[in-house]
Design an enzyme around this catalytic site. Structure first.
Site, PDB file in Angstrom:
ATOM      1  N   ASP A 278     -15.863 108.676 -15.688  1.00  0.00           N
ATOM      2  CA  ASP A 278     -16.458 108.145 -14.455  1.00  0.00           C
ATOM      3  C   ASP A 278     -15.421 107.643 -13.458  1.00  0.00           C
ATOM      4  OD1 ASP A 278     -18.907 108.672 -15.654  1.00  0.00           O
ATOM      5  OD2 ASP A 278     -19.016 106.666 -16.540  1.00  0.00           O
TER       6      ASP A 278
ATOM      7  N   LYS B   6     -14.047 111.920 -10.793  1.00  0.00           N
ATOM      8  CA  LYS B   6     -13.528 113.303 -10.870  1.00  0.00           C
ATOM      9  C   LYS B   6     -14.357 114.240  -9.998  1.00  0.00           C
ATOM     10  CE  LYS B   6     -14.274 113.160 -15.304  1.00  0.00           C
ATOM     11  NZ  LYS B   6     -14.596 111.737 -15.466  1.00  0.00           N
TER      12      LYS B   6
ATOM     13  N   GLY C 118     -21.423 113.266 -16.112  1.00  0.00           N
ATOM     14  CA  GLY C 118     -22.228 113.058 -14.907  1.00  0.00           C
ATOM     15  C   GLY C 118     -21.260 112.917 -13.754  1.00  0.00           C
ATOM     16  N   HIS C 119     -21.204 113.911 -12.912  1.00  0.00           N
ATOM     17  CA  HIS C 119     -20.227 113.939 -11.816  1.00  0.00           C
ATOM     18  C   HIS C 119     -20.967 113.860 -10.488  1.00  0.00           C
ATOM     19  CE1 HIS C 119     -17.388 116.261 -14.753  1.00  0.00           C
ATOM     20  NE2 HIS C 119     -17.512 114.989 -15.054  1.00  0.00           N
TER      21      HIS C 119
ATOM     22  N   GLN D 285     -15.335 113.575 -19.024  1.00  0.00           N
ATOM     23  CA  GLN D 285     -14.983 112.352 -19.751  1.00  0.00           C
ATOM     24  C   GLN D 285     -13.595 111.901 -19.272  1.00  0.00           C
ATOM     25  OE1 GLN D 285     -16.349 115.143 -21.996  1.00  0.00           O
ATOM     26  NE2 GLN D 285     -18.097 114.249 -20.965  1.00  0.00           N
TER      27      GLN D 285
END
Ligand code: GDP
Ligand code: IMO
Ligand code: MG
Length: 417
Positions: A13, A16, A40-41, A223
């Site tokens: 988080d 990225k 989750g991006h 990650q």
């Protein structure tokens, strides 16, 4: 043959998604090489939010292609949902999403197993995203997994899944009253498989065609380095190698084909899930960072734990990945703090030999800045104290800053000369 990697340097988080989206405008291909729907991006274009879990963050650029590489574990149901959402928003994905036929497939059984294993761990639960990641990678290394390409032989794949189901029933992990619910899940799973199979490609050929044509590829990390299965805060880690070294096996290229590695660091630290976090703030500054930075998981919505920037772990991440430059995100979240701390050492032992649960951070204290960062064109236009903070991080990590993110929106970014 430029291949630029974007790697998370903390516990995930770091932002990225935003950095990959920013750099993705120049890229011909953005390729994920590990992980799955645990990621989750988040990307903001104006006020419009896009959260991507499996599709690389190049998809919002109309000419950029996206690859889910062989090192990933693909959740077909989640992927179909993601594709559907993009299509509903009018994003043309036609011919732009490619799935490695060698990528392993997450089945509903993996998700059940993930939840079961977590509940059996009791107080030692990892706090996984329950996306079936660990069990799917376990099957991969146990040599009993199913790759996307294996689903071209449906009857064989069906019998392998049926065998796995009966084992879980025998072990009492799946109860008979769960059968109906599971049958519905399996139905959705098979529909999703049928939908995604046409996206399957020989990804090695695809990647090498881009390399040979000299087109820019971005390798998108998921990650972060401290969640790496080998180098992270084991066992409170994810089930794959998140460091740059895994790009080679996760995409099928040689080490010399990686031309640049960019590390993404948040200007402070966050962590979601369990495990040691030496600089965690359980006071009002932690609450302030969480609220101001809107620190809630993009996948599970869980609140993220917040703390000061940890330069000891930051330097370690730089070593493990060989960063050429770094991107610092969320600098704006620190606006208005009187003092900002950076951990420079642990009392009671050296890292990485010290048990991080026992590590007592030693801090340096830097002055904060009281104004908004605005939209500066140059590093020298940032508040003096912010410049000093960034230069200190640079010195402690030993790598130059190339990008600074000053807000969640796509354009809120400063390129450092
Ligand atoms: P990722 O998993 O590394 O892509 O990061 P996430 O998307 O899970 O979390 C980063 C969060 O910070 C997202 O909500 C982003 O929209 C947001 N974000 C990224 N960069 C910035 C920034 O510079 N400032 C602020 N305020 N938010 C940012
Ligand atoms: P992105 O790509 C933050 C964490 C989970 C848990 C541990 C293991 O958005 O940075 P898993 O489901 O992978 O078996 O969970 O890893 N985790 C993440 N934390 N960002 C992520 O992805 C994460 N993916 C997994 O919270 O602690
Ligand atoms: Mg995330």
């Amino acid at each position: 043959m430029p291949l630029r990697a974007i790697i998370g340097a903390q516990w995930g988080d770091e932002g990225k998604g935003k950095i990959v989206d920013y750099l993705g405008q120049e890229a011909a291909l953005v390729a994920r090489f590990q992980g799955g729907a645990n990621a989750g991006h988040t990307i903001y274009i104006g006020e419009e939010q896009t959260i991507l879990h499996q599709i690389p963050a190049g998809i919002l650029h109309p000419d950029t292609h996206c690859l889910l590489g062989n090192g990933m574990v693909i959740d077909p149901v989640g992927l179909v949902q993601e594709i559907t959402l993009l299509m509903q928003r009018g994003i043309d994905i036609q011919g732009r999403i490619h799935l490695s036929s060698l990528a392993h497939i997450v089945s509903p059984l993996h998700k059940i197993l993930d939840a079961y294993q977590e509940s059996s761990r009791g107080p030692l639960a990892i706090g996984t995203t329950k996306r079936g990641i660990g069990p799917c990678y376990t099957d991969k290394v146990s040599r009993r997994g199913l790759r996307l390409g294996d689903f071209f032989n449906r009857s064989q794949a069906e019998s392998i899944l049926a065998e796995q189901l009966s084992q879980l029933e025998q072990q009492g992990i799946i109860a008979s009253d769960q059968r109906e619910e599971l049958a519905a899940e399996m139905e959705k799973f098979w529909q999703a498989i049928a939908f995604i199979l046409p996206f399957a490609v020989n990804s090695v050929e695809l990647v090498h065609a881009y390399l040979q044509a000299g087109k820019l590829i971005l390798a998108e990390g998921a990650q972060g380095t401290l969640l790496d299965i080998d180098f992270g805060t084991y066992p409170y880690v994810t089930a794959s190698n998140t460091v740059a070294g895994n790009i080679c096996t996760g995409l099928g290229i040689g080490p010399r084909q990686i031309s640049e590695v960019i590390g993404v660091y948040k200007a402070y630290t966050t962590r979601v899930g369990s495990g040691p976090f030496p600089t965690e703030l359980r006071d009002k500054v932690g609450t302030y960072l969480q609220a101001t930075g809107v620190e809630f998981g993009a996948t599970t919505r869980r609140p993220r734990r917040c703390g000061w920037f940890d330069a000891v772990l930051g330097r370690y991440a730089a070593l493990l990945n060989g960063f050429d430059s770094i991107a610092i995100t969320k600098l704006d979240v620190l606006n208005g703090l009187d003092k900002i701390k950076i951990c420079v050492k642990y009392r009671g032992g050296d890292f990485p030999t010290i048990d991080l649960n026992l590590a007592e951070p030693e801090y340096i204290e830097l002055p904060g800045w009281q104004q908004d960062l605005g939209q500066p064109q140059h590093f020298r236009d940032l508040p003096r104290a912010a410049q000093h903070y960034l230069r200190t991080i640079e010195e402690l990590i030993g790598v130059k800053i190339g990008l600074i993110s000053l807000g969640r929106e796509r354009k809120q970014i400063l390129v450092v000369d």
